[in-house]
Design a protein around this motif. Structure first.
Motif, PDB file in Angstrom:
ATOM      1  N   GLY A 170      32.961  47.105  37.412  1.00  0.00           N
ATOM      2  CA  GLY A 170      32.321  46.830  36.127  1.00  0.00           C
ATOM      3  C   GLY A 170      33.102  47.388  34.952  1.00  0.00           C
ATOM      4  O   GLY A 170      32.801  47.090  33.795  1.00  0.00           O
ATOM      5  N   GLU A 171      34.145  48.189  35.225  1.00  0.00           N
ATOM      6  CA  GLU A 171      34.879  48.834  34.143  1.00  0.00           C
ATOM      7  C   GLU A 171      36.092  47.986  33.753  1.00  0.00           C
ATOM      8  O   GLU A 171      36.895  47.596  34.609  1.00  0.00           O
ATOM      9  N   GLY A 172      36.249  47.715  32.481  1.00  0.00           N
ATOM     10  CA  GLY A 172      37.375  46.904  32.011  1.00  0.00           C
ATOM     11  C   GLY A 172      37.245  45.466  32.499  1.00  0.00           C
ATOM     12  O   GLY A 172      36.285  45.107  33.192  1.00  0.00           O
ATOM     13  N   LEU A 173      38.234  44.634  32.118  1.00  0.00           N
ATOM     14  CA  LEU A 173      38.144  43.215  32.507  1.00  0.00           C
ATOM     15  C   LEU A 173      38.261  43.045  34.023  1.00  0.00           C
ATOM     16  O   LEU A 173      37.570  42.233  34.623  1.00  0.00           O
ATOM     17  N   VAL A 174      39.152  43.853  34.633  1.00  0.00           N
ATOM     18  CA  VAL A 174      39.333  43.750  36.086  1.00  0.00           C
ATOM     19  C   VAL A 174      38.034  44.124  36.808  1.00  0.00           C
ATOM     20  O   VAL A 174      37.571  43.427  37.714  1.00  0.00           O
ATOM     21  N   GLY A 175      37.431  45.223  36.348  1.00  0.00           N
ATOM     22  CA  GLY A 175      36.168  45.664  36.940  1.00  0.00           C
ATOM     23  C   GLY A 175      35.069  44.630  36.741  1.00  0.00           C
ATOM     24  O   GLY A 175      34.183  44.476  37.579  1.00  0.00           O
ATOM     25  N   VAL A 182      35.357  34.439  37.542  1.00  0.00           N
ATOM     26  CA  VAL A 182      36.647  34.404  36.867  1.00  0.00           C
ATOM     27  C   VAL A 182      36.497  34.884  35.422  1.00  0.00           C
ATOM     28  O   VAL A 182      35.502  34.564  34.761  1.00  0.00           O
ATOM     29  N   VAL A 183      37.477  35.653  34.932  1.00  0.00           N
ATOM     30  CA  VAL A 183      37.539  35.932  33.494  1.00  0.00           C
ATOM     31  C   VAL A 183      38.843  35.322  32.984  1.00  0.00           C
ATOM     32  O   VAL A 183      39.917  35.591  33.514  1.00  0.00           O
ATOM     33  N   ASN A 184      38.730  34.472  31.976  1.00  0.00           N
ATOM     34  CA  ASN A 184      39.884  33.743  31.450  1.00  0.00           C
ATOM     35  C   ASN A 184      39.825  33.840  29.930  1.00  0.00           C
ATOM     36  O   ASN A 184      38.921  33.290  29.307  1.00  0.00           O
ATOM     37  N   THR A 185      40.762  34.588  29.346  1.00  0.00           N
ATOM     38  CA  THR A 185      40.685  34.752  27.898  1.00  0.00           C
ATOM     39  C   THR A 185      42.083  34.736  27.255  1.00  0.00           C
ATOM     40  O   THR A 185      43.047  35.221  27.846  1.00  0.00           O
ATOM     41  N   ALA A 186      42.148  34.167  26.040  1.00  0.00           N
ATOM     42  CA  ALA A 186      43.422  34.096  25.318  1.00  0.00           C
ATOM     43  C   ALA A 186      43.708  35.415  24.604  1.00  0.00           C
ATOM     44  O   ALA A 186      44.837  35.740  24.299  1.00  0.00           O
ATOM     45  N   SER A 196      40.439  41.791  22.664  1.00  0.00           N
ATOM     46  CA  SER A 196      39.135  41.722  21.982  1.00  0.00           C
ATOM     47  C   SER A 196      38.043  41.136  22.887  1.00  0.00           C
ATOM     48  O   SER A 196      36.934  40.885  22.427  1.00  0.00           O
ATOM     49  N   ALA A 197      38.372  40.923  24.193  1.00  0.00           N
ATOM     50  CA  ALA A 197      37.341  40.404  25.098  1.00  0.00           C
ATOM     51  C   ALA A 197      36.370  41.513  25.478  1.00  0.00           C
ATOM     52  O   ALA A 197      36.726  42.693  25.464  1.00  0.00           O
ATOM     53  N   LYS A 198      35.147  41.106  25.807  1.00  0.00           N
ATOM     54  CA  LYS A 198      34.091  42.065  26.155  1.00  0.00           C
ATOM     55  C   LYS A 198      34.538  42.926  27.349  1.00  0.00           C
ATOM     56  O   LYS A 198      34.967  42.394  28.365  1.00  0.00           O
ATOM     57  N   LEU A 206      37.071  42.211  48.099  1.00  0.00           N
ATOM     58  CA  LEU A 206      38.265  42.922  48.537  1.00  0.00           C
ATOM     59  C   LEU A 206      39.104  43.399  47.361  1.00  0.00           C
ATOM     60  O   LEU A 206      39.792  44.401  47.450  1.00  0.00           O
ATOM     61  N   GLY A 207      39.082  42.672  46.254  1.00  0.00           N
ATOM     62  CA  GLY A 207      39.895  43.072  45.112  1.00  0.00           C
ATOM     63  C   GLY A 207      39.902  42.021  44.022  1.00  0.00           C
ATOM     64  O   GLY A 207      39.041  41.145  43.968  1.00  0.00           O
ATOM     65  N   VAL A 208      40.906  42.136  43.137  1.00  0.00           N
ATOM     66  CA  VAL A 208      41.019  41.210  42.004  1.00  0.00           C
ATOM     67  C   VAL A 208      42.495  40.837  41.843  1.00  0.00           C
ATOM     68  O   VAL A 208      43.375  41.694  41.961  1.00  0.00           O
ATOM     69  N   LEU A 209      42.750  39.568  41.574  1.00  0.00           N
ATOM     70  CA  LEU A 209      44.104  39.090  41.329  1.00  0.00           C
ATOM     71  C   LEU A 209      44.186  38.693  39.855  1.00  0.00           C
ATOM     72  O   LEU A 209      43.328  37.956  39.359  1.00  0.00           O
ATOM     73  N   VAL A 210      45.209  39.208  39.168  1.00  0.00           N
ATOM     74  CA  VAL A 210      45.284  38.989  37.721  1.00  0.00           C
ATOM     75  C   VAL A 210      46.651  38.415  37.339  1.00  0.00           C
ATOM     76  O   VAL A 210      47.673  38.838  37.877  1.00  0.00           O
TER      77      VAL A 210
END
Ligand code: PEP
Ligand code: MG
Length: 747
Positions: free
Chosen positions: A78-83, A91-95, A99-101, A129-133
């Motif tokens: 839940g912490e930061g975009l990765v969290g 998915v989180v997809n931002t330009a 400034s993303a939440k 299992l994790g996050v791919l960025v």
């Protein structure tokens, strides 16, 4: 993948497959993969974050961020975009990442230079299992095609992780399913067990997530889906003319099996380079992630149907998962998301313990597990994803704790506890034939609750003086169709034979509320616990009631017969039911059947209203048994099935004990035999206080007789009564602290 073509995606998967086959060790492999993905996606950054424990993600490899940050940068769920990606499974997809939440600046990574951010969850069948960025300097949103491509890659990474491709140094790279874990749930049947995992539905392992011949994979998918459809049609054919609800479920199944959207998505996955089984699993993983968010019960059920279909499809495609109980490991501990009572009975006493991811304390599987005295823990989150067949496991049914792949120190402490329990069992066995007389000379009648044929041996080895509650509905609940009268006669006869001259109190069918017969039309009710149940159903459906009464009379064959009606809320209900007994007796006499030698007809007091019935009712009724489970839920207005409130009110609450005392007084005036047959009768301290309030007959699970008797034998009820009276006088809410202090002082 600037042009976003499927060919590009397949090329990347092809390179990933080469990576999988390479000799590279975990870390090196991860490094090369981040490089491959960044290159293929034409993004400056690609990072892989994996969980190092349930709540913490760790940067495990990166192309583009500072290499010093690897294995140093960590974030909580839940912490930061990765969290955020990890927590939501979305998915989180931002330009404009900064400034993303939820954006959190991590100076060590040097990531402030990157504007756009695309993060996808790495998950396998609901297991995170994790996050791919991927990130790039240019401020742009990634296209739908690129998102899709990264999801496919994440799917392959999840499969690779499952196959142990990233095992290396440190917690985040430790092998999956090898660490020891302790999971906590709710205790549903006490006792401890040590054994080996047996998954009711074993995990399917996809060893070939990537395929290079999409045509062949589509053919395989089509063939498997065809086989699935034929199977569903066959099930439908068999069920026609049967239960409508079951038909509805199968119709929903068929709808999914023919769903164009589902097929299309899987075909697209294949076109991008996944194998047929990986495509099925990718869609299933996403459906499971959706399921976590959905609260609407109807939608949840439909998603569960889809999940079930996907499982079937995976088994067809891989040929895995067809297990045979003949392969049970030594000392099997059954692990399942949920299990029906029928399936559980099939395993029977072969099982040493049961752990359910869902389940509930009042469910029928629980009742069966209790009857078989198999330690059971319910509501154990993640157990079906954490456990592998054959894993060493310890089940602590008293505290609701499960140790999977335990460390040696935990094993030896657990074995010590089990040895102590064996000693206690030996002590209980030594007092089995001793009548229960308290220190101040009060005789307490100790009987057992039963309902299955499997309970009968306990009549002799528990020291029970009879069956105080025989739940006849259990025989109805574990079947797929209404039992015939002749079958019931045979069963009840077996019970009476086993009891020999001990009394058996047969409770008539107590269905409704949580006890739903699969073959009876289900009525939707806003509040089933307050609804059409027990004697209310019996009086409205006289045919079933009569059939059961006839079966009981015939089974008695001239022996004494005791019948008890459940959930009587007012005197007239009892009178009507007793009149039905009389009519049935008359009919049986005319038909020439032998009548019972004596007939005792009683009522269960499970609603507060009956406690205030006119005195005439207490004079008329043969006996009363307090169904404390139901009575307590209505007394405190707290649903016995609802984990949020179930334990909120204590049985030793002064109000409840005073209420019990009042019922005792009313029965004493009319000399009406009174017993208590809810779960509390089997809890030693509760049983002691009930006895102190004047209850002289307790009916409980056979395994509880020893512990309850042992405490009663060494207690003086007068003293306990005084402790309770004093606590009440002091205005305490519960007498538990005072009683516990007194007990401690005694020992
Ligand atoms: C009770 O309500 O206490 C009882 C014994 O009946 P059941 O648990 O079967 O509802
Ligand atoms: Mg009840």
């Amino acid at each position: 993948m600037a042009d976003g073509t499927e060919t590009e995606s397949r090329k990347l998967l092809g390179r990933l497959r080469e990576e999988m086959a390479s000799e590279a060790a975990g870390q090196e492999r991860l490094d090369r993969i981040t490089h491959l993905i960044a290159d293929s996606m034409r993004s400056e950054v690609c990072s892989i974050y994996l969980f190092r424990d349930e709540d913490t993600l760790e940067l495990c490899a990166t192309e583009g961020l500072s290499p010093e940050a690897v294995h140093k940068t960590r974030m909580r769920m839940g912490e930061g975009l990765v969290g955020r990606v990890a927590k939501s499974g979305k998915v989180v997809n931002t330009a404009d990442a900064p400034s993303a939440k939820g954006f959190r600046y991590m100076p060590e990574t040097g990531e402030e230079r990157f504007s756009s951010f695309l993060g996808v969850p790495v998950q396998r069948l609901g297991e995170k299992l994790g996050v791919l960025v991927v990130q790039s300097r240019e401020a742009r949103e990634f296209s739908a095609d690129e998102v899709y491509a990264l999801e496919v890659v994440a799917m392959v990474l999840a499969e690779m992780a499952e196959l142990g491709a990233f095992v290396g140094e440190g917690a985040a790279l430790s092998p999956l399913h090898q660490q020891s874990v302790q999971l906590t749930g709710g205790p549903a049947q006490e006792g401890s067990a040590e054994g080996h995992v047996w998954l009711h539905e074993p995990r399917v392992v996809v060893t070939n997530p990537i395929a290079d011949d999409p045509h062949r994979e589509r053919e395989r998918l089509d063939e498997a889906v065809e086989e699935l459809r034929v199977g569903v049609d066959k099930m439908l054919e068999i069920s026609r003319g049967g239960d409508t609800e079951q038909l509805q479920v199968l119709e929903a199944y068929r709808m999914f099996a023919n769903s164009k959207g589902w097929m299309r998505r899987m075909e697209e996955d294949i076109a991008r380079g996944l194998s047929a089984e990986a495509a099925v699993e990718k869609e299933q993983s996403q459906a499971r992630a959706r399921m976590e968010q959905v609260t609407d019960p109807y939608l949840r059920e439909r998603l569960a149907d889809l999940d079930d279909l996907s499982n079937r499809l995976l088994r067809i495609l891989t040929g895995q998962g067809k297990t045979d109980s003949a392969d049970l490991p030594p000392d099997p501990i059954l692990i399942a998301r949920n299990i029906g009572p029928g399936d559980l009975l099939e395993y029977g006493r072969a099982l040493k313990g049961i752990v359910l991811e869902e389940g509930s304390v009042g469910s029928h599987a629980t009742i069966v597990a209790r009857a078989l005295a198999i330690p059971l823990v319910v509501h154990v989150g993640r157990i079906t994803t954490e456990a592998l067949n054959g894993d060493h496991i310890l089940v602590d049914g008293d505290n609701g704790v499960v140790h999977l792949r335990p460390e040696d120190t935990v094993v030896s402490a657990f074995r010590d506890k089990m040895a102590m329990q064996t000693k206690a069992q030996e002590r209980y066995a030594s007092i089995r034939e001793t009548p229960t007389v308290t220190q101040d000379g009060v005789r307490i009648n100790m009987t057992m609750n039963a309902g299955l044929m499997a309970d009968l041996p306990s009549l002799n080895n528990s020291g029970a003086e009879g069956v105080g509650l025989f739940r006849t509905e259990l025989q109805f609940l574990i079947r797929n169709q209404m039992p015939k009268r002749s079958e019931l006669v045979a069963q009840y006869k077996r019970v009476l034979d086993a009891a020999s001259d001990k009394r058996v109190v047969f409770r008539t069918l107590d269905i409704g509320s949580d006890k739903v017969l699969p073959y009876m039309k289900h009525v939707e009710e806003p509040n089933p616990a307050l609804g059409w149940r027990a004697i209310r159903v019996g009086l409205d459906k006289r045919g079933v009631m009569r059939m059961q009464l006839q079966a009981l009379i015939r089974a008695a064959e001239g022996r004494p017969l005791t019948i008890m009606f459940p959930f009587v809320a007012q005197a007239d209900e009892f009178r009507e039911a007793r009149w039905e007994v009389k009519k049935t007796i008359e009919r049986e006499r005319r038909l020439g059947h032998v009548l019972p030698e004596t007939l005792d007809v009683g009522a269960m007091l499970e609603t507060p209203s009956l406690a205030f019935a006119p005195q005439k009712f207490f004079d008329e009724v043969g006996f009363i048994s307090i169904g404390g489970n139901d009575l307590k839920q209505f007394f405190f207005a707290a649903d016995r099935e609802n984990e949020l409130v179930r334990r909120r009110y204590d049985t030793l609450n002064v109000s409840f004990l005073s209420f019990i005392e009042r019922i005792v007084e009313r029965c004493t005036i009319s000399d009406t035999p009174l017993s208590f047959c809810g779960e509390d009768a089997g809890r030693p301290v509760e049983a002691l206080c009930l006895a102190a309030m004047g209850i002289r007959s307790l009916s409980m699970r056979p395994a509880s007789i020893g512990p309850v008797k042992s405490l009663l034998l060494r207690s003086n009820l007068q003293e306990v009564r005084k402790i309770i009276a004093d606590a009440r006088h002091r205005g305490e809410q519960s007498v538990r602290p005072a009683v516990m202090d007194w007990l401690r002082a005694q020992s």
